[in-house]
Design a protein around this motif. Structure first.
Motif, PDB file in Angstrom:
ATOM      1  N   GLY A   1     -17.292  -1.867 -18.752  1.00 10.63           N
ATOM      2  CA  GLY A   1     -15.953  -2.116 -18.237  1.00 10.63           C
ATOM      3  C   GLY A   1     -15.933  -2.664 -16.830  1.00 10.63           C
ATOM      4  O   GLY A   1     -14.867  -2.939 -16.285  1.00 10.63           O
ATOM      5  N   LYS A   2     -17.104  -2.804 -16.239  1.00 11.00           N
ATOM      6  CA  LYS A   2     -17.161  -3.309 -14.863  1.00 11.00           C
ATOM      7  C   LYS A   2     -16.984  -4.821 -14.837  1.00 11.00           C
ATOM      8  O   LYS A   2     -17.433  -5.531 -15.733  1.00 11.00           O
ATOM      9  CB  LYS A   2     -18.514  -2.957 -14.235  1.00 11.00           C
ATOM     10  CG  LYS A   2     -18.500  -1.640 -13.462  1.00 11.00           C
ATOM     11  CD  LYS A   2     -19.806  -1.481 -12.700  1.00 11.00           C
ATOM     12  CE  LYS A   2     -19.627  -0.829 -11.363  1.00 11.00           C
ATOM     13  NZ  LYS A   2     -20.930  -0.609 -10.704  1.00 11.00           N
ATOM     14  N   SER A   3     -16.328  -5.301 -13.776  1.00 12.31           N
ATOM     15  CA  SER A   3     -16.097  -6.741 -13.657  1.00 12.31           C
ATOM     16  C   SER A   3     -17.385  -7.449 -13.248  1.00 12.31           C
ATOM     17  O   SER A   3     -18.047  -7.040 -12.309  1.00 12.31           O
ATOM     18  CB  SER A   3     -15.022  -7.007 -12.615  1.00 12.31           C
ATOM     19  OG  SER A   3     -13.820  -6.401 -13.009  1.00 12.31           O
TER      20      SER A   3
ATOM     21  N   GLU B   1     -13.212 -10.667  -4.322  1.00  9.44           N
ATOM     22  CA  GLU B   1     -12.073 -10.359  -3.457  1.00  9.44           C
ATOM     23  C   GLU B   1     -10.911  -9.803  -4.269  1.00  9.44           C
ATOM     24  O   GLU B   1     -10.248  -8.856  -3.874  1.00  9.44           O
ATOM     25  CB  GLU B   1     -11.624 -11.636  -2.734  1.00  9.44           C
ATOM     26  CG  GLU B   1     -11.472 -11.454  -1.231  1.00  9.44           C
ATOM     27  CD  GLU B   1     -11.199 -12.767  -0.539  1.00  9.44           C
ATOM     28  OE1 GLU B   1     -10.032 -13.039  -0.256  1.00  9.44           O
ATOM     29  OE2 GLU B   1     -12.158 -13.536  -0.288  1.00  9.44           O
ATOM     30  N   TRP B   2     -10.687 -10.401  -5.424  1.00 12.75           N
ATOM     31  CA  TRP B   2      -9.608  -9.965  -6.315  1.00 12.75           C
ATOM     32  C   TRP B   2      -9.851  -8.537  -6.796  1.00 12.75           C
ATOM     33  O   TRP B   2      -8.968  -7.690  -6.746  1.00 12.75           O
ATOM     34  CB  TRP B   2      -9.500 -10.932  -7.498  1.00 12.75           C
ATOM     35  CG  TRP B   2      -8.637 -10.438  -8.631  1.00 12.75           C
ATOM     36  CD1 TRP B   2      -9.051  -9.992  -9.844  1.00 12.75           C
ATOM     37  CD2 TRP B   2      -7.208 -10.337  -8.640  1.00 12.75           C
ATOM     38  NE1 TRP B   2      -7.976  -9.621 -10.609  1.00 12.75           N
ATOM     39  CE2 TRP B   2      -6.823  -9.818  -9.891  1.00 12.75           C
ATOM     40  CE3 TRP B   2      -6.223 -10.629  -7.707  1.00 12.75           C
ATOM     41  CZ2 TRP B   2      -5.497  -9.586 -10.241  1.00 12.75           C
ATOM     42  CZ3 TRP B   2      -4.891 -10.398  -8.054  1.00 12.75           C
ATOM     43  CH2 TRP B   2      -4.543  -9.885  -9.308  1.00 12.75           C
ATOM     44  N   VAL B   3     -11.072  -8.275  -7.269  1.00 11.52           N
ATOM     45  CA  VAL B   3     -11.405  -6.951  -7.798  1.00 11.52           C
ATOM     46  C   VAL B   3     -11.248  -5.900  -6.696  1.00 11.52           C
ATOM     47  O   VAL B   3     -10.681  -4.830  -6.908  1.00 11.52           O
ATOM     48  CB  VAL B   3     -12.837  -6.943  -8.383  1.00 11.52           C
ATOM     49  CG1 VAL B   3     -13.294  -5.528  -8.701  1.00 11.52           C
ATOM     50  CG2 VAL B   3     -12.892  -7.815  -9.636  1.00 11.52           C
ATOM     51  N   GLU B   4     -11.726  -6.240  -5.501  1.00 12.77           N
ATOM     52  CA  GLU B   4     -11.663  -5.269  -4.401  1.00 12.77           C
ATOM     53  C   GLU B   4     -10.245  -5.027  -3.901  1.00 12.77           C
ATOM     54  O   GLU B   4      -9.959  -4.007  -3.293  1.00 12.77           O
ATOM     55  CB  GLU B   4     -12.562  -5.729  -3.246  1.00 12.77           C
ATOM     56  CG  GLU B   4     -14.036  -5.530  -3.573  1.00 12.77           C
ATOM     57  CD  GLU B   4     -14.961  -6.008  -2.463  1.00 12.77           C
ATOM     58  OE1 GLU B   4     -14.500  -6.742  -1.574  1.00 12.77           O
ATOM     59  OE2 GLU B   4     -16.143  -5.645  -2.509  1.00 12.77           O
ATOM     60  N   ALA B   5      -9.365  -5.985  -4.139  1.00 10.30           N
ATOM     61  CA  ALA B   5      -7.984  -5.844  -3.650  1.00 10.30           C
ATOM     62  C   ALA B   5      -7.126  -4.984  -4.566  1.00 10.30           C
ATOM     63  O   ALA B   5      -6.031  -4.574  -4.190  1.00 10.30           O
ATOM     64  CB  ALA B   5      -7.341  -7.219  -3.496  1.00 10.30           C
TER      65      ALA B   5
ATOM     66  N   ASP C   1      -4.424  -2.058  -3.743  1.00 11.27           N
ATOM     67  CA  ASP C   1      -4.071  -2.107  -2.324  1.00 11.27           C
ATOM     68  C   ASP C   1      -3.095  -3.272  -2.111  1.00 11.27           C
ATOM     69  O   ASP C   1      -3.505  -4.427  -2.027  1.00 11.27           O
ATOM     70  CB  ASP C   1      -5.353  -2.302  -1.507  1.00 11.27           C
ATOM     71  CG  ASP C   1      -5.066  -2.415  -0.011  1.00 11.27           C
ATOM     72  OD1 ASP C   1      -3.883  -2.491   0.370  1.00 11.27           O
ATOM     73  OD2 ASP C   1      -6.035  -2.432   0.764  1.00 11.27           O
ATOM     74  N   PRO C   2      -1.794  -2.958  -2.063  1.00 10.12           N
ATOM     75  CA  PRO C   2      -0.793  -4.034  -1.998  1.00 10.12           C
ATOM     76  C   PRO C   2      -1.022  -5.006  -0.831  1.00 10.12           C
ATOM     77  O   PRO C   2      -0.790  -6.211  -0.972  1.00 10.12           O
ATOM     78  CB  PRO C   2       0.526  -3.281  -1.814  1.00 10.12           C
ATOM     79  CG  PRO C   2       0.274  -1.906  -2.313  1.00 10.12           C
ATOM     80  CD  PRO C   2      -1.181  -1.622  -2.062  1.00 10.12           C
ATOM     81  N   LYS C   3      -1.458  -4.478   0.322  1.00 15.63           N
ATOM     82  CA  LYS C   3      -1.690  -5.352   1.480  1.00 15.63           C
ATOM     83  C   LYS C   3      -2.809  -6.356   1.177  1.00 15.63           C
ATOM     84  O   LYS C   3      -2.688  -7.542   1.479  1.00 15.63           O
ATOM     85  CB  LYS C   3      -2.056  -4.514   2.713  1.00 15.63           C
ATOM     86  CG  LYS C   3      -0.848  -3.910   3.418  1.00 15.63           C
ATOM     87  CD  LYS C   3      -0.325  -4.846   4.512  1.00 15.63           C
ATOM     88  CE  LYS C   3       1.009  -4.415   5.068  1.00 15.63           C
ATOM     89  NZ  LYS C   3       2.157  -4.537   4.151  1.00 15.63           N
ATOM     90  N   ALA C   4      -3.903  -5.848   0.586  1.00 12.57           N
ATOM     91  CA  ALA C   4      -5.032  -6.718   0.261  1.00 12.57           C
ATOM     92  C   ALA C   4      -4.641  -7.718  -0.829  1.00 12.57           C
ATOM     93  O   ALA C   4      -5.052  -8.876  -0.806  1.00 12.57           O
ATOM     94  CB  ALA C   4      -6.228  -5.883  -0.180  1.00 12.57           C
ATOM     95  N   LEU C   5      -3.817  -7.267  -1.760  1.00 13.47           N
ATOM     96  CA  LEU C   5      -3.360  -8.168  -2.832  1.00 13.47           C
ATOM     97  C   LEU C   5      -2.515  -9.295  -2.256  1.00 13.47           C
ATOM     98  O   LEU C   5      -2.646 -10.447  -2.645  1.00 13.47           O
ATOM     99  CB  LEU C   5      -2.551  -7.390  -3.866  1.00 13.47           C
ATOM    100  CG  LEU C   5      -3.360  -6.687  -4.948  1.00 13.47           C
ATOM    101  CD1 LEU C   5      -2.429  -5.873  -5.840  1.00 13.47           C
ATOM    102  CD2 LEU C   5      -4.142  -7.686  -5.795  1.00 13.47           C
TER     103      LEU C   5
END
Ligand SMILES: [Zn+2]
Length: 659
Positions: A263-265, A330-334, A337-341
């Motif tokens: 299930g990991k990206s 970057e997408w996966v890590e965001a 987290d609305p700010k990071a998104l």
């Protein structure tokens, strides 16, 4: 006709004759950059000769700024790492070397402008021989070369900050480069919009003016670059599919991040697919695609000879800069987290950020989510109950909400007490309703631990103070909603003067509630599709259509304030919103309760409190001053309101939700 009189342009002799008489054409910006521009050894990702082939999509917008182009206004909405800054620098170099004239480069702040001069413009001039020869070395101040002013034969470059009107008020300007305009203030030194101020400088040059506005986008309907882009034909860069040749834009919806068995990206394997043939497009295909690409207007109805807009995302970043694997990571890590998104959407996708709650909620959709639990009974997840009260001219409305770990919420019941709020009897019915026992799944009887009562519009403020003063020990308190970015609940103030100006002993306590912040939070949560978990809101079957209608009555809209868009919560005048207000006050009451505990261990404390209650079986004794409500479980068929009527007040009516 004599053959010698005819002019044959194909004749090499004739062609040579005409060539010598041809007016020497100026180079385009790209032509100049490819010929002369050197990238500084410091700061540039790839020092050495500038090659426009590296970022072919930048050629057209740059060349709109060439003096031979008819275009006067160029707008670029771009992500990071696309070579946008180097394009801006090319324009500066081109003007100095090829088309001298007065030029103004504006950054969001004066500090930004100084840094830009030092880190970008200075090194470019130094390392590009033709520029170094024209701009006098930095050391000789008297030579017209300072951090924010660079003179050259036939022109001058002025650098300014959008936060200082002084720098924008200078001389007439032919070339205006407005950078990162989404970060510019709405107003500068009380003189209005800095962009308007700067643009006004170009008026003298009429059709010869050249204005370039660039930025990464910000919040939808608010950010400047989007507003400017909407005036243009909004071009996007179409590239050919390496498999079928289909011309398309690199869109996020075609970006694939495969998942492993666990299930990991697998971000390293991120790729795109062609929207036409479905073929896998890999990073290695990018260079050919960029070279084969072209700008196409997506809003041709806005086409203009003098104005163009370009939008390009980080998915186009050339090989060696931002890779698709990095984008995927970057997408996966965001996530979560609305700010990071938001940063991802703005800076990578070069799209405006649309806040989830800006979309109107769908009342029917919420109603369809209702679950099978009885009114005034609490499912196992509920650890604590709070109450919100709203006072209207002829009635008082009360909502009970149960809260679980990380603010998972269960609407438990809704009561409307009809009556005159200036009448004491009405308030004693309200108290009965607030004290309504809630049967918890564990068998324990719960009651609201804290109750927030709207202090109203002034007509009934005194009564609300009197009521909350009377029940202060039971954590009943008055609240006042404040618009704008305010915390959920602020430190209280003592209201010890009544309306008639008399001093009240042990005055009521008034808390300020950040209604806009709460609405944003609550609406964000109501939009969630998860069936449970932190923030999910649950509804029991049997809440009326009117309840859901009121809960979704408000919408964030963008209004113009002094010429600038601002976000504001509004509802139709004809719509009631008490269901939303009382829910929000319940939420404020929860935060009041959290503030009286250690917030870090709050939910653990609430869980162990419930455990203790299970042993004791009774949560708290009813207040002595009021009659105890009949602790009968309301008939689930009559969900809308408690059917329990205070035993000693047969005349009082706890009316249902029906009107
Ligand atoms: Zn294809």
């Amino acid at each position: 006709m004599h053959p010698s009189l005819s002019i044959d342009p194909g004749n090499p002799l004739v062609r040579g004759f005409f060539d010598t008489w041809k007016v020497p054409t100026l180079r385009t910006v790209t032509g100049w950059a490819d010929d002369k521009r050197m990238l500084p050894s410091k700061g540039a990702a790839e020092p050495g000769k500038y090659r426009s082939a590296r970022t072919p999509y930048m050629r057209e917008p740059m060349d709109c700024m060439s003096v031979q182009s008819e275009v006067q206004q160029v707008c670029i909405m771009a992500g990071a790492q696309l070579g946008k800054s180097e394009s801006l620098n090319n324009l500066v170099g081109y003007v100095i070397d090829e088309a001298p004239g007065p030029m103004l480069l504006v950054q969001p702040t004066v500090d930004n402008a100084k840094r830009y001069s030092k880190q970008r413009i200075g090194p470019m001039i130094l390392e590009t021989p033709s520029l170094a020869a024209k701009v006098v070395a930095n050391k000789s101040r008297e030579g017209g070369n300072t951090m924010l002013e660079k003179e050259f034969p036939g022109g001058i470059l002025i650098l300014g900050g959008a936060n200082s009107a002084a720098g924008l008020r200078s001389m007439p300007i032919r070339f205006l480069l407005a950078d990162e305009i989404s970060n510019w203030p709405d107003d500068v030194d009380g003189e209005g919009d800095p962009l308007k101020l700067a643009e006004a400088r170009t008026n003298t040059f009429g059709r010869k003016r050249k204005v370039m506005k660039t930025s990464t986008p910000g919040v939808k309907d608010i950010c400047r670059i989007e507003r400017e882009m909407l005036k243009t034909d909004w071009r996007r860069y179409f590239v050919p599919c390496p498999h079928c040749g289909h011309m398309h834009t690199l869109d996020w919806k075609n970006f694939i991040i495969p998942k492993g068995e666990d299930g990991k990206s697998l971000t390293e394997q991120a790729h795109m697919v062609c929207p036409d043939c479905g073929g896998v497009i890999e990073e290695r295909h990018k260079t050919d695609m960029l070279n084969g690409g072209e700008w196409r207007a997506t809003r041709p109805e806005k086409a203009s000879r003098t104005r163009r807009g370009y939008q390009i995302s980080g998915l186009y970043s050339p090989i060696g800069w931002k890779s698709w694997a990095e984008v995927a990571l970057e997408w996966v890590e965001a996530q979560g987290d609305p700010k990071a998104l938001q940063a991802f959407v703005n800076n990578v996708l070069a799209e405006t950020w649309e806040e989830a709650f800006s979309v109107r909620l769908d009342a029917e959709g919420l109603a369809a989510r209702a679950e099978a639990y009885d009114h005034f009974t609490a499912p196992a997840g509920v650890l604590v109950v709070t109450c919100g009260v709203d006072v209207q001219i002829n009635r008082i409305e009360i909502q009970h909400v149960g809260w679980g770990v990380d603010e998972e919420a269960w609407v438990l019941g809704y009561t409307i007490v009809f009556g005159d709020p200036t009448n004491f009897d009405t308030w004693s019915q309200v108290w009965d309703a607030i004290r309504m026992p809630i049967k918890h799944a564990s068998g324990v009887e719960l009651r609201a631990v804290a109750t927030a009562v709207d202090s109203g519009d002034g007509n009934t403020t005194n009564e609300v103070y009197a009521f909350t003063r009377q029940h202060r020990k039971e954590h009943v308190f008055a609240v006042k909603g404040m618009a704008g970015p305010k915390p959920v609940i602020s430190a209280p103030s003592k209201q010890d003067i009544n309306i008639r100006g008399q001093k009240i002993e042990k005055g009521a306590i008034l808390y300020t509630v950040g209604v806009d912040s709460i609405k944003s939070t609550v609406y964000g949560r109501l939009k969630r599709t998860e069936k449970d978990g932190p923030g999910t809101v649950h509804f029991p079957l049997g809440m009326t259509t009117e309840y859901y209608k009121q809960l979704t009555a408000e919408k964030q809209v963008t209004t113009m304030l002094r010429g600038f868009p601002k976000r504001k919560w509004t509802k139709k005048d004809s719509d009631n919103n008490e269901a939303l207000d009382t829910f929000n006050y319940s939420y404020a009451a929860l935060h009041y309760w959290i503030s009286r505990h250690n917030p870090r261990t709050f939910w653990k404390q609430m869980a162990s409190r419930l455990e203790k209650l299970k042993t004791a079986r009774v949560e708290s004794k009813p207040a002595v001053s009021v009659p105890e409500p009949v602790a009968a479980t309301p008939d689930p068929a009559q969900h809308a309101a408690p059917s329990a009527v205070p035993a000693r007040r047969p005349e009082s009516k706890l009316s249902g939700w029906k009107r």
